[in-house]
Design a protein around this motif. Structure first.
Motif, PDB file in Angstrom:
ATOM      1  N   GLY A 317       0.793  -1.217   0.000  1.00  0.00           N
ATOM      2  CA  GLY A 317       0.000   0.000   0.000  1.00  0.00           C
ATOM      3  C   GLY A 317       0.825   1.266   0.000  1.00  0.00           C
ATOM      4  N   ARG A 318       2.080   1.168   0.441  1.00  0.00           N
ATOM      5  CA  ARG A 318       2.923   2.368   0.501  1.00  0.00           C
ATOM      6  C   ARG A 318       3.227   2.901  -0.896  1.00  0.00           C
ATOM      7  NH1 ARG A 318       8.438   1.038   3.001  1.00  0.00           N
ATOM      8  NH2 ARG A 318       8.498  -0.138   1.050  1.00  0.00           N
ATOM      9  N   ASP A 319       3.657   2.046  -1.807  1.00  0.00           N
ATOM     10  CA  ASP A 319       4.034   2.522  -3.140  1.00  0.00           C
ATOM     11  C   ASP A 319       2.818   2.994  -3.927  1.00  0.00           C
ATOM     12  OD1 ASP A 319       6.626   1.891  -2.505  1.00  0.00           O
ATOM     13  OD2 ASP A 319       6.610  -0.053  -3.533  1.00  0.00           O
ATOM     14  N   GLY A 320       1.707   2.261  -3.801  1.00  0.00           N
ATOM     15  CA  GLY A 320       0.491   2.697  -4.475  1.00  0.00           C
ATOM     16  C   GLY A 320      -0.027   4.006  -3.917  1.00  0.00           C
ATOM     17  N   SER A 321       0.089   4.187  -2.605  1.00  0.00           N
ATOM     18  CA  SER A 321      -0.331   5.447  -1.986  1.00  0.00           C
ATOM     19  C   SER A 321       0.545   6.598  -2.453  1.00  0.00           C
ATOM     20  CB  SER A 321      -0.267   5.325  -0.458  1.00  0.00           C
ATOM     21  OG  SER A 321      -1.213   4.403   0.033  1.00  0.00           O
ATOM     22  N   ARG A 322       1.823   6.316  -2.633  1.00  0.00           N
ATOM     23  CA  ARG A 322       2.726   7.372  -3.117  1.00  0.00           C
ATOM     24  C   ARG A 322       2.313   7.835  -4.513  1.00  0.00           C
ATOM     25  NH1 ARG A 322       7.140   5.028  -2.222  1.00  0.00           N
ATOM     26  NH2 ARG A 322       7.840   6.165  -0.374  1.00  0.00           N
ATOM     27  N   LEU A 323       1.979   6.879  -5.382  1.00  0.00           N
ATOM     28  CA  LEU A 323       1.536   7.239  -6.734  1.00  0.00           C
ATOM     29  C   LEU A 323       0.241   8.055  -6.687  1.00  0.00           C
ATOM     30  CD1 LEU A 323       2.203   3.877  -8.615  1.00  0.00           C
ATOM     31  CD2 LEU A 323       3.478   6.020  -8.860  1.00  0.00           C
ATOM     32  N   LEU A 324      -0.664   7.670  -5.813  1.00  0.00           N
ATOM     33  CA  LEU A 324      -1.910   8.422  -5.671  1.00  0.00           C
ATOM     34  C   LEU A 324      -1.644   9.837  -5.181  1.00  0.00           C
ATOM     35  CD1 LEU A 324      -4.248   5.687  -4.144  1.00  0.00           C
ATOM     36  CD2 LEU A 324      -4.734   7.001  -6.213  1.00  0.00           C
ATOM     37  N   LYS A 325      -0.782   9.947  -4.175  1.00  0.00           N
ATOM     38  CA  LYS A 325      -0.512  11.279  -3.619  1.00  0.00           C
ATOM     39  C   LYS A 325       0.157  12.185  -4.655  1.00  0.00           C
ATOM     40  CE  LYS A 325       1.027  13.763   0.431  1.00  0.00           C
ATOM     41  NZ  LYS A 325       1.591  13.682   1.798  1.00  0.00           N
ATOM     42  N   GLU A 336      -1.679   3.811  15.292  1.00  0.00           N
ATOM     43  CA  GLU A 336      -1.018   2.646  15.881  1.00  0.00           C
ATOM     44  C   GLU A 336      -1.846   2.003  16.984  1.00  0.00           C
ATOM     45  OE1 GLU A 336       3.257   1.343  17.891  1.00  0.00           O
ATOM     46  OE2 GLU A 336       2.696   3.461  17.829  1.00  0.00           O
ATOM     47  N   GLU A 337      -2.460   2.815  17.812  1.00  0.00           N
ATOM     48  CA  GLU A 337      -3.151   2.300  18.989  1.00  0.00           C
ATOM     49  C   GLU A 337      -4.278   1.344  18.645  1.00  0.00           C
ATOM     50  OE1 GLU A 337      -5.636   3.975  22.883  1.00  0.00           O
ATOM     51  OE2 GLU A 337      -4.478   5.353  21.624  1.00  0.00           O
ATOM     52  N   THR A 338      -4.984   1.596  17.547  1.00  0.00           N
ATOM     53  CA  THR A 338      -6.148   0.775  17.212  1.00  0.00           C
ATOM     54  C   THR A 338      -5.856  -0.303  16.176  1.00  0.00           C
ATOM     55  OG1 THR A 338      -6.907   2.365  15.519  1.00  0.00           O
ATOM     56  CG2 THR A 338      -7.734   2.659  17.776  1.00  0.00           C
ATOM     57  N   CYS A 339      -4.625  -0.410  15.703  1.00  0.00           N
ATOM     58  CA  CYS A 339      -4.242  -1.467  14.754  1.00  0.00           C
ATOM     59  C   CYS A 339      -3.971  -2.782  15.474  1.00  0.00           C
ATOM     60  CB  CYS A 339      -2.969  -1.075  13.989  1.00  0.00           C
ATOM     61  SG  CYS A 339      -3.199   0.102  12.651  1.00  0.00           S
ATOM     62  N   VAL A 340      -4.343  -3.888  14.855  1.00  0.00           N
ATOM     63  CA  VAL A 340      -3.864  -5.186  15.328  1.00  0.00           C
ATOM     64  C   VAL A 340      -2.365  -5.287  15.062  1.00  0.00           C
ATOM     65  CG1 VAL A 340      -4.015  -7.690  14.989  1.00  0.00           C
ATOM     66  CG2 VAL A 340      -6.097  -6.311  15.042  1.00  0.00           C
ATOM     67  N   VAL A 341      -1.946  -4.893  13.864  1.00  0.00           N
ATOM     68  CA  VAL A 341      -0.523  -4.815  13.522  1.00  0.00           C
ATOM     69  C   VAL A 341      -0.273  -3.481  12.822  1.00  0.00           C
ATOM     70  CG1 VAL A 341       1.393  -5.833  12.249  1.00  0.00           C
ATOM     71  CG2 VAL A 341      -0.322  -7.317  13.289  1.00  0.00           C
ATOM     72  N   TYR A 342       0.567  -2.653  13.401  1.00  0.00           N
ATOM     73  CA  TYR A 342       0.860  -1.339  12.838  1.00  0.00           C
ATOM     74  C   TYR A 342       2.026  -1.455  11.870  1.00  0.00           C
ATOM     75  CZ  TYR A 342       1.547   3.761  12.793  1.00  0.00           C
ATOM     76  OH  TYR A 342       1.668   5.079  12.422  1.00  0.00           O
ATOM     77  N   GLY A 343       1.767  -2.119  10.736  1.00  0.00           N
ATOM     78  CA  GLY A 343       2.788  -2.292   9.720  1.00  0.00           C
ATOM     79  C   GLY A 343       2.478  -1.484   8.476  1.00  0.00           C
ATOM     80  N   MET A 344       1.415  -1.836   7.773  1.00  0.00           N
ATOM     81  CA  MET A 344       1.039  -1.130   6.547  1.00  0.00           C
ATOM     82  C   MET A 344       0.744   0.353   6.806  1.00  0.00           C
ATOM     83  SD  MET A 344      -1.239  -4.184   4.814  1.00  0.00           S
ATOM     84  CE  MET A 344      -2.155  -3.085   3.747  1.00  0.00           C
ATOM     85  N   PRO A 345      -0.047   0.698   7.835  1.00  0.00           N
ATOM     86  CA  PRO A 345      -0.279   2.123   8.082  1.00  0.00           C
ATOM     87  C   PRO A 345       0.995   2.863   8.479  1.00  0.00           C
ATOM     88  CG  PRO A 345      -1.944   0.796   9.175  1.00  0.00           C
ATOM     89  CD  PRO A 345      -0.865  -0.141   8.706  1.00  0.00           C
ATOM     90  N   GLN A 346       1.860   2.200   9.231  1.00  0.00           N
ATOM     91  CA  GLN A 346       3.106   2.849   9.630  1.00  0.00           C
ATOM     92  C   GLN A 346       3.996   3.120   8.426  1.00  0.00           C
ATOM     93  OE1 GLN A 346       6.302   0.702  11.300  1.00  0.00           O
ATOM     94  NE2 GLN A 346       6.842   2.286  12.775  1.00  0.00           N
ATOM     95  N   ALA A 347       4.016   2.176   7.476  1.00  0.00           N
ATOM     96  CA  ALA A 347       4.849   2.360   6.286  1.00  0.00           C
ATOM     97  C   ALA A 347       4.424   3.606   5.522  1.00  0.00           C
ATOM     98  CB  ALA A 347       4.760   1.125   5.390  1.00  0.00           C
ATOM     99  N   VAL A 348       3.102   3.827   5.435  1.00  0.00           N
ATOM    100  CA  VAL A 348       2.582   5.003   4.738  1.00  0.00           C
ATOM    101  C   VAL A 348       2.868   6.277   5.535  1.00  0.00           C
ATOM    102  CG1 VAL A 348       0.466   6.113   3.932  1.00  0.00           C
ATOM    103  CG2 VAL A 348       0.804   3.690   3.529  1.00  0.00           C
ATOM    104  N   ALA A 349       2.661   6.211   6.846  1.00  0.00           N
ATOM    105  CA  ALA A 349       2.890   7.382   7.691  1.00  0.00           C
ATOM    106  C   ALA A 349       4.368   7.746   7.758  1.00  0.00           C
ATOM    107  CB  ALA A 349       2.346   7.115   9.094  1.00  0.00           C
ATOM    108  N   LYS A 350       5.215   6.748   7.919  1.00  0.00           N
ATOM    109  CA  LYS A 350       6.654   6.994   8.049  1.00  0.00           C
ATOM    110  C   LYS A 350       7.237   7.589   6.780  1.00  0.00           C
ATOM    111  CE  LYS A 350      10.894   4.641   9.520  1.00  0.00           C
ATOM    112  NZ  LYS A 350      11.473   3.343   9.946  1.00  0.00           N
ATOM    113  N   ALA A 351       6.662   7.234   5.626  1.00  0.00           N
ATOM    114  CA  ALA A 351       7.135   7.774   4.346  1.00  0.00           C
ATOM    115  C   ALA A 351       6.633   9.197   4.104  1.00  0.00           C
ATOM    116  CB  ALA A 351       6.687   6.862   3.204  1.00  0.00           C
TER     117      ALA A 351
END
Length: 373
Positions: A317-325, A336-351
């Motif tokens: 989702g990070r690379d596709g989100s970058r193209l969209l943005k 992070e607090e409400t994720c079961v695993v804060y991986g995909m959302p973190q990748a987008v946020a951290k970028a």
């Protein structure tokens, strides 16, 4: 500190096999096993494990009933094991409603291309959910909002690793709705993985029946599961939900779930876009892949997309989100607090791609506020 695991399955062979795999990881310790749901409840109370792995079909008491009771008495992260059948999919979704955090197929070779990769994924899933607080079970009878009543299902309308703390560049977490941007939209796109079934249900049940845009959904899930999952969402949501088929025309107020094991792409033009469902390249890690669907959405809709990345392991989702943005689209991430695993959302946020980091309970309402007004 090791993660203490209770293994529950009526098959002594599977208990032994799973225990051996988990014990290979120095961070995991199998403290005991149980042969049915009743034993699981008793041992959860006495042993207080950090994680429970749970079979669905067992004598004395099934896994779904056991999960419900465990969440009432001794809330513990639960990883379900399921057969890759239609009935297995429906039962697994019931277990997630009951409070289980994630699921895996009982045939480990179905989750990876090699034995070593499958073992690694299994160990990684257990480690990941051990760090999350169990959530309350999802009620199928709870009203989805104060203004929208549950819709009666109409089946005839359609055929058939733990991550680091968020980086400083991540957008701030919010506890109130973001200010409406005033942008014009033509598509809502959502991508998710681990923890996604419950998260998608929480978001989509907030959308009104007259939602003015089509919705595309990408959830990492086996093919036999997406059919049952789409049908379940269709019965719970005000919008229509179906498993996507090749050639589907995108219609407002309709959501299209990418079929497991295949790729979903958009083609055409805004107002007359359709879906292509393809086998895709075996070298791509995920089928379906959020990046692929998001990238095709950028080609068709440009900046008139709101893309939301929900809970999930990895960085899909990070690379596709970058193209969209780059086209001017809006990108939101679950916090992070409400994720079961804060991986995909973190990748987008951290970028630095996400403009909002929102808790799950607010996301559906925020989408309506932003896209409907």
């Amino acid at each position: 500190m090791t993660i203490r695991v209770l293994v529950v399955d009526d098959s002594s062979f599977f208990r032994r096999r799973l225990s051996e795999i988990l014990q290979q990881d120095p961070l995991l310790e199998v403290i005991d096993t149980a042969a049915n749901g009743k034993e699981a409840i008793d041992k959860a109370k006495s042993l207080r494990p950090d994680v429970i792995t749970m079979d669905i079909e067992m004598p004395v008491m099934d896994g779904i009933t056991a999960v419900r009771e465990i969440m009432k008495t001794t809330p513990t992260p639960v990883l379900m094991f399921s057969s890759l059948t239609h009935d297995g999919a429906r039962a697994t979704l019931e277990a997630l409603d009951a409070g289980a955090m994630d699921f895996l197929p009982k045939r480990f070779e179905d989750i990876a291309r090699s034995k070593e990769e499958a073992i690694s994924q299994l160990q990684q899933r257990v480690r990941a959910i051990a760090r999350r607080r169990p959530r309350a079970a999802v009620s199928r009878t709870t009203p989805v909002s104060s203004t929208v009543a549950p819709r009666t299902p109409v089946s005839s309308r359609f055929s058939r690793e733990p991550v680091a703390a968020p980086a400083a560049s991540a957008p701030p977490e919010r506890r109130s709705l973001p200010r409406r941007s005033g942008k014009s939209y033509q598509l809502l796109a959502i991508g998710t993985s681990t923890g996604g079934p419950v998260a998608l249900q929480a978001v989509l049940t907030k959308l009104p029946a007259n939602f003015p845009h089509p919705v595309v959904l990408v959830q990492h899930m086996p093919g036999t599961f997406t059919t049952a999952f789409a049908a379940r969402l269709d019965g719970l949501c005000q919008i229509r939900v179906k498993e996507a088929e090749d050639g589907d025309m995108l219609r407002p107020g309709h959501a299209y779930l990418a079929p497991g094991g295949r790729q979903m792409m958009l083609e055409g033009r805004p107002g007359a876009a359709r879906l292509r469902i393809l086998d895709g390249n075996d070298k791509v890690n995920y089928k379906p892949c959020v990046d692929i669907t998001f990238a095709s959405a950028a080609n068709i809709y440009g900046g008139k997309v709101l893309a939301v990345v929900l809970t999930g392991m990895g960085a899909d989702g990070r690379d596709g989100s970058r193209l969209l943005k780059e086209q001017g689209a809006s990108i939101w991430a679950q916090d992070e607090e409400t994720c079961v695993v804060y991986g995909m959302p973190q990748a987008v946020a951290k970028a630095g791609i996400a403009t909002e980091s929102l808790p799950l309970p607010l996301i559906g309402e925020a989408i309506v506020n932003e896209m409907v007004g």
